[in-house]
Design a protein around this motif. Structure first.
Motif, PDB file in Angstrom:
ATOM      1  N   VAL A   1       0.828  -1.198  -0.083  1.00 53.37           N
ATOM      2  CA  VAL A   1      -0.127   0.108  -0.157  1.00 53.37           C
ATOM      3  C   VAL A   1       1.010   1.313   0.238  1.00 53.37           C
ATOM      4  O   VAL A   1       1.590   1.489   0.908  1.00 53.37           O
ATOM      5  N   ARG A   2       0.835   1.981  -0.986  1.00 55.10           N
ATOM      6  CA  ARG A   2       1.555   3.052  -1.274  1.00 55.10           C
ATOM      7  C   ARG A   2       1.229   4.490  -0.714  1.00 55.10           C
ATOM      8  O   ARG A   2       2.042   5.317  -0.321  1.00 55.10           O
ATOM      9  N   ASN A   3      -0.139   4.621  -0.478  1.00 48.29           N
ATOM     10  CA  ASN A   3      -0.786   5.870  -0.387  1.00 48.29           C
ATOM     11  C   ASN A   3      -2.065   5.560   0.564  1.00 48.29           C
ATOM     12  O   ASN A   3      -2.832   4.910  -0.089  1.00 48.29           O
ATOM     13  N   VAL A   4      -2.350   6.443   1.580  1.00 47.60           N
ATOM     14  CA  VAL A   4      -3.539   6.419   2.497  1.00 47.60           C
ATOM     15  C   VAL A   4      -3.817   7.686   2.524  1.00 47.60           C
ATOM     16  O   VAL A   4      -3.218   8.573   2.990  1.00 47.60           O
ATOM     17  N   LYS A   5      -5.404   7.933   2.508  1.00 49.80           N
ATOM     18  CA  LYS A   5      -6.117   9.218   2.910  1.00 49.80           C
ATOM     19  C   LYS A   5      -7.169   9.074   3.500  1.00 49.80           C
ATOM     20  O   LYS A   5      -8.329   8.223   3.211  1.00 49.80           O
ATOM     21  N   CYS A   6      -7.310  10.023   4.497  1.00 46.79           N
ATOM     22  CA  CYS A   6      -8.696  10.069   5.132  1.00 46.79           C
ATOM     23  C   CYS A   6      -9.622  11.167   4.448  1.00 46.79           C
ATOM     24  O   CYS A   6      -9.024  12.178   3.980  1.00 46.79           O
ATOM     25  N   SER A   7     -10.907  10.745   4.209  1.00 49.36           N
ATOM     26  CA  SER A   7     -11.735  11.793   3.776  1.00 49.36           C
ATOM     27  C   SER A   7     -11.714  12.879   4.402  1.00 49.36           C
ATOM     28  O   SER A   7     -11.962  13.050   5.766  1.00 49.36           O
ATOM     29  N   PRO A   8     -12.021  14.125   3.827  1.00 47.11           N
ATOM     30  CA  PRO A   8     -11.967  15.352   4.309  1.00 47.11           C
ATOM     31  C   PRO A   8     -13.519  15.852   4.787  1.00 47.11           C
ATOM     32  O   PRO A   8     -14.086  16.764   5.196  1.00 47.11           O
ATOM     33  N   HIS A   9     -14.470  14.734   4.204  1.00 52.85           N
ATOM     34  CA  HIS A   9     -15.986  15.031   4.339  1.00 52.85           C
ATOM     35  C   HIS A   9     -16.670  13.889   5.598  1.00 52.85           C
ATOM     36  O   HIS A   9     -17.532  14.483   6.035  1.00 52.85           O
ATOM     37  N   ARG A  10     -15.936  12.732   5.575  1.00 48.89           N
ATOM     38  CA  ARG A  10     -16.701  11.901   6.525  1.00 48.89           C
ATOM     39  C   ARG A  10     -15.529  11.237   7.248  1.00 48.89           C
ATOM     40  O   ARG A  10     -14.609  10.839   6.706  1.00 48.89           O
ATOM     41  N   PRO A  11     -15.955  11.064   8.553  1.00 44.09           N
ATOM     42  CA  PRO A  11     -14.664  10.535   9.590  1.00 44.09           C
ATOM     43  C   PRO A  11     -14.515   9.072   9.308  1.00 44.09           C
ATOM     44  O   PRO A  11     -13.649   8.406   9.827  1.00 44.09           O
ATOM     45  N   ASN A  12     -15.578   8.215   8.521  1.00 42.61           N
ATOM     46  CA  ASN A  12     -15.245   6.535   8.529  1.00 42.61           C
ATOM     47  C   ASN A  12     -14.941   6.368   7.081  1.00 42.61           C
ATOM     48  O   ASN A  12     -14.652   5.042   6.976  1.00 42.61           O
ATOM     49  N   ILE A  13     -14.434   7.404   6.182  1.00 47.59           N
ATOM     50  CA  ILE A  13     -14.040   6.944   4.907  1.00 47.59           C
ATOM     51  C   ILE A  13     -12.545   7.232   4.769  1.00 47.59           C
ATOM     52  O   ILE A  13     -11.974   8.089   5.141  1.00 47.59           O
ATOM     53  N   VAL A  14     -12.033   5.958   4.259  1.00 45.34           N
ATOM     54  CA  VAL A  14     -10.486   5.890   3.969  1.00 45.34           C
ATOM     55  C   VAL A  14     -10.126   5.540   2.520  1.00 45.34           C
ATOM     56  O   VAL A  14     -10.957   4.356   2.150  1.00 45.34           O
ATOM     57  N   ALA A  15      -9.183   6.021   1.923  1.00 45.77           N
ATOM     58  CA  ALA A  15      -8.801   5.683   0.633  1.00 45.77           C
ATOM     59  C   ALA A  15      -7.602   4.969   0.346  1.00 45.77           C
ATOM     60  O   ALA A  15      -6.771   5.399   1.344  1.00 45.77           O
TER      61      ALA A  15
END
Length: 273
Positions: A194-208
């Motif tokens: 896994v090269r990159n992780v990002k938390c959503s700026p709009h929802r606390p439970n969404i991760v990409a």
């Protein structure tokens, strides 16, 4: 880049002496951008000025893998390098403000807390995440987060003690600083690092997450265990390295990969969760 009748058009381009690993727009000046380079340098350009950097720092001894601006103290940024160090910078200063040397392997990622202007974290090949406070000369917390190199870290934008990590072990993990002995949840599904992780700026439970398996996956950390992956983007044909959410259009994501393409899309299944 600028939008034209044929899509995105190049507005300004800069030549460098080595490959660039990361870029970050200034949080305080809309025309300024910093880039981290394979030759150990960090350069700043101004889109309104000539084709040469307006600032050039050459302190790191190895490739500079990441740069990130402080979201609160907007005239400060951090860098992480393969020389095992984390450095803190101010664009007006000729040298770094601070250097942290506790990691024993490459530093792949740094991330500033969106809540505390002096707190940042770093993820390293030594399998640890370290929490730093710029008021202290040493780390304030160390978490052994994976059994392999940690390539990316990001803070949750809504829960000040929560963050996510992505690793060569193919997993994404969610952590709570108040209970650092074990992850809150381990998200498995990627077939390679896994090269990159990002938390959503709009929802606390969404991760990409973006990975070397050429996919981008979207996770709902609040879903029942085993049902966390809610969307899969597998249109890239090479390693996916870059990933970010659009701050202004909820659900929209941009990714970039070794296939020389940028994808901008809204993942199905993401909206309404």
């Amino acid at each position: 880049m600028a939008a034209g009748p044929d899509g995105l058009m190049i507005e300004r381009a800069y030549d460098t002496q080595d490959g660039l690993f990361d870029l970050a727009w200034s949080e305080i000046n809309e025309n300024q951008i910093i880039g981290s380079s394979g030759d150990g340098s960090i350069k700043m350009w101004d889109a309104t000025l000539a084709d040469f950097p307006i600032q050039n720092w050459q302190e790191h001894q190895r490739e500079v893998f990441s740069v990130e601006w402080n979201l609160i103290t907007k005239d400060v940024f951090s860098s992480g390098s393969w020389d095992h160090t984390v450095k803190i910078w101010n664009p007006q200063a000729p040298r770094s403000l601070q250097t942290y040397t506790e990691h024993t392997h490459c530093v792949y990622s740094t991330s500033w807390s969106p809540y505390n202007p002096t707190v940042l974290m770093s993820g390293s090949g030594d399998q640890t995440v370290k929490i730093w406070d710029t008021k202290s000369p040493r780390s304030v917390q160390t978490i052994r987060a994976h059994n392999n190199e940690i390539l990316s870290v990001d803070w949750n934008k809504y829960q000040d003690q929560m963050f996510v990590t992505g690793s060569v072990d193919r997993t994404v993990k969610v952590w709570d600083l108040r209970r650092p002995d074990r992850e809150v949840i381990c998200l498995a599904g990627h077939e390679f690092a896994v090269r990159n992780v990002k938390c959503s700026p709009h929802r606390p439970n969404i991760v990409a997450s973006a990975a070397y398996d050429m996919s981008v996956r979207f996770w709902d950390t609040a879903a029942p265990l085993g049902q966390n992956m809610i969307s899969l983007h597998d249109a890239h044909t090479e390693f996916v390295l870059g990933l970010d959410f659009n701050l202004y259009v909820e659900g929209q994501v941009a990714t970039c990969a070794w296939d020389e393409t940028v994808h901008v899309f809204v993942p199905p299944g993401l909206m309404g969760r």
